[in-house]
Design a protein around this motif. Sequence first.
Motif, short mmCIF file in Angstrom:
data_model
loop_
_atom_site.label_atom_id
_atom_site.label_comp_id
_atom_site.label_asym_id
_atom_site.label_seq_id
_atom_site.Cartn_x
_atom_site.Cartn_y
_atom_site.Cartn_z
N GLU A 5 30.24 -48.47 16.55
CA GLU A 5 30.20 -48.86 17.96
C GLU A 5 31.53 -48.60 18.64
N SER A 6 32.61 -48.65 17.87
CA SER A 6 33.93 -48.46 18.45
C SER A 6 34.93 -48.10 17.35
N ILE A 7 36.03 -47.51 17.77
CA ILE A 7 37.15 -47.22 16.89
C ILE A 7 38.37 -47.96 17.43
N THR A 8 39.00 -48.76 16.59
CA THR A 8 40.23 -49.45 16.98
C THR A 8 41.41 -48.79 16.28
N LEU A 9 42.34 -48.28 17.05
CA LEU A 9 43.56 -47.71 16.51
C LEU A 9 44.66 -48.77 16.56
N GLU A 10 45.31 -48.96 15.43
CA GLU A 10 46.40 -49.93 15.34
C GLU A 10 47.71 -49.20 15.65
N VAL A 11 48.34 -49.59 16.73
CA VAL A 11 49.47 -48.83 17.27
C VAL A 11 50.63 -49.77 17.60
N ALA A 12 51.81 -49.19 17.76
CA ALA A 12 52.98 -50.00 18.11
C ALA A 12 52.91 -50.50 19.55
N ASP A 13 52.35 -49.69 20.45
CA ASP A 13 52.31 -50.03 21.87
C ASP A 13 50.92 -49.72 22.42
N PRO A 14 50.03 -50.71 22.46
CA PRO A 14 48.65 -50.47 22.93
C PRO A 14 48.59 -49.91 24.35
N ALA A 15 49.42 -50.38 25.25
CA ALA A 15 49.38 -49.90 26.63
C ALA A 15 49.74 -48.43 26.71
N ALA A 16 50.76 -48.03 25.96
CA ALA A 16 51.17 -46.62 25.94
C ALA A 16 50.07 -45.75 25.32
N PHE A 20 48.03 -42.63 27.05
CA PHE A 20 47.99 -41.30 26.44
C PHE A 20 46.57 -40.78 26.33
N TYR A 21 45.66 -41.57 25.77
CA TYR A 21 44.30 -41.08 25.53
C TYR A 21 43.52 -40.85 26.82
N SER A 22 43.83 -41.62 27.84
CA SER A 22 43.20 -41.39 29.13
C SER A 22 43.68 -40.07 29.73
N ALA A 23 44.99 -39.81 29.65
CA ALA A 23 45.55 -38.59 30.22
C ALA A 23 45.21 -37.37 29.38
N ALA A 24 45.26 -37.51 28.06
CA ALA A 24 45.08 -36.36 27.17
C ALA A 24 43.63 -35.92 27.09
N PHE A 25 42.73 -36.86 26.84
CA PHE A 25 41.34 -36.51 26.54
C PHE A 25 40.31 -37.16 27.47
N GLY A 26 40.76 -38.03 28.36
CA GLY A 26 39.81 -38.73 29.20
C GLY A 26 39.01 -39.78 28.45
N LEU A 27 39.55 -40.27 27.34
CA LEU A 27 38.86 -41.28 26.53
C LEU A 27 39.23 -42.67 27.04
N ASP A 28 38.23 -43.48 27.26
CA ASP A 28 38.50 -44.86 27.66
C ASP A 28 37.59 -45.85 26.93
N THR A 29 36.28 -45.63 26.99
CA THR A 29 35.35 -46.60 26.38
C THR A 29 35.20 -46.41 24.87
N ALA A 65 46.87 -32.84 26.04
CA ALA A 65 47.40 -33.70 24.97
C ALA A 65 48.88 -33.42 24.75
N LEU A 66 49.24 -32.15 24.71
CA LEU A 66 50.65 -31.79 24.54
C LEU A 66 51.48 -32.24 25.74
N ASP A 67 50.94 -32.09 26.93
CA ASP A 67 51.65 -32.53 28.14
C ASP A 67 51.87 -34.04 28.13
N ALA A 68 50.93 -34.78 27.51
CA ALA A 68 51.01 -36.25 27.49
C ALA A 68 51.89 -36.77 26.36
N GLY A 69 52.36 -35.86 25.48
CA GLY A 69 53.28 -36.30 24.44
C GLY A 69 52.86 -36.03 23.01
#
Length: 208
Positions: A5-16, A20-29, A65-69
């Motif tokens: 149903e979902s994928i949770t990525l464990e990251v140092a900075d969730p907001a960042a 990134f994923y919104s800008a790079a791939f348009g992923l949100d939901t 994706a490269l442009d976003a970092g």
Amino acid sequence: MTSIESITLEVADPAAAERFYSAAFGLDTQLRFRASQEPSTGFRGFTLSLTVAQPADVDSLIGTALDAGATTLKPVTKSLWGYGGSVRAPDGTIWKIATSAKKNTGPVTRKFDALVLLLGVADVAASKKFYLDHGLTVGKSFGRVYVEFEAGSSPVKLALYRRRALAKDAGVAPDGTGSHRIAVGGAAEPFTDPDGFAWETTASAHLS
């Protein structure tokens, strides 16, 4: 029935990561993020893939994706199977963007046909049986090399690949230690698979 149903990525900075994923791939939901400082070195044992309709879409998504970092792991190239490349997101997650098409057939859309979670496993046959026992249905299977499960209505497709082969395909060394830095949502009851990938219960999975 177990399904993602979902994928949770464990990251140092969730907001960042969300930016990134919104800008790079348009992923949100499709993705969720939570803060984690769990040690993780080298290959985390999985990749996420976006399959798209044509080479121009690959170029567009890799470019943003490269442009976003993101950083390049395997430059985009043509091959016998199609066209694609892989990048590492700022949070460390490896992404492959690919198409089986050799030529463009229309304008760039930036839409993807599938989001695939590829798990690098020690024993494909054993992991396949494990997931069959947890209610998944095989869609494609190539012996002890690769297994892809039916996604149904899930936004994410699950596939299994030998760990070394998956690392080679992504362009990284296969060695790694510590946390996978990922949790899979959709299990009616939480469980951990033979390679240490954790599944969590989501609200919809609990209701079903």
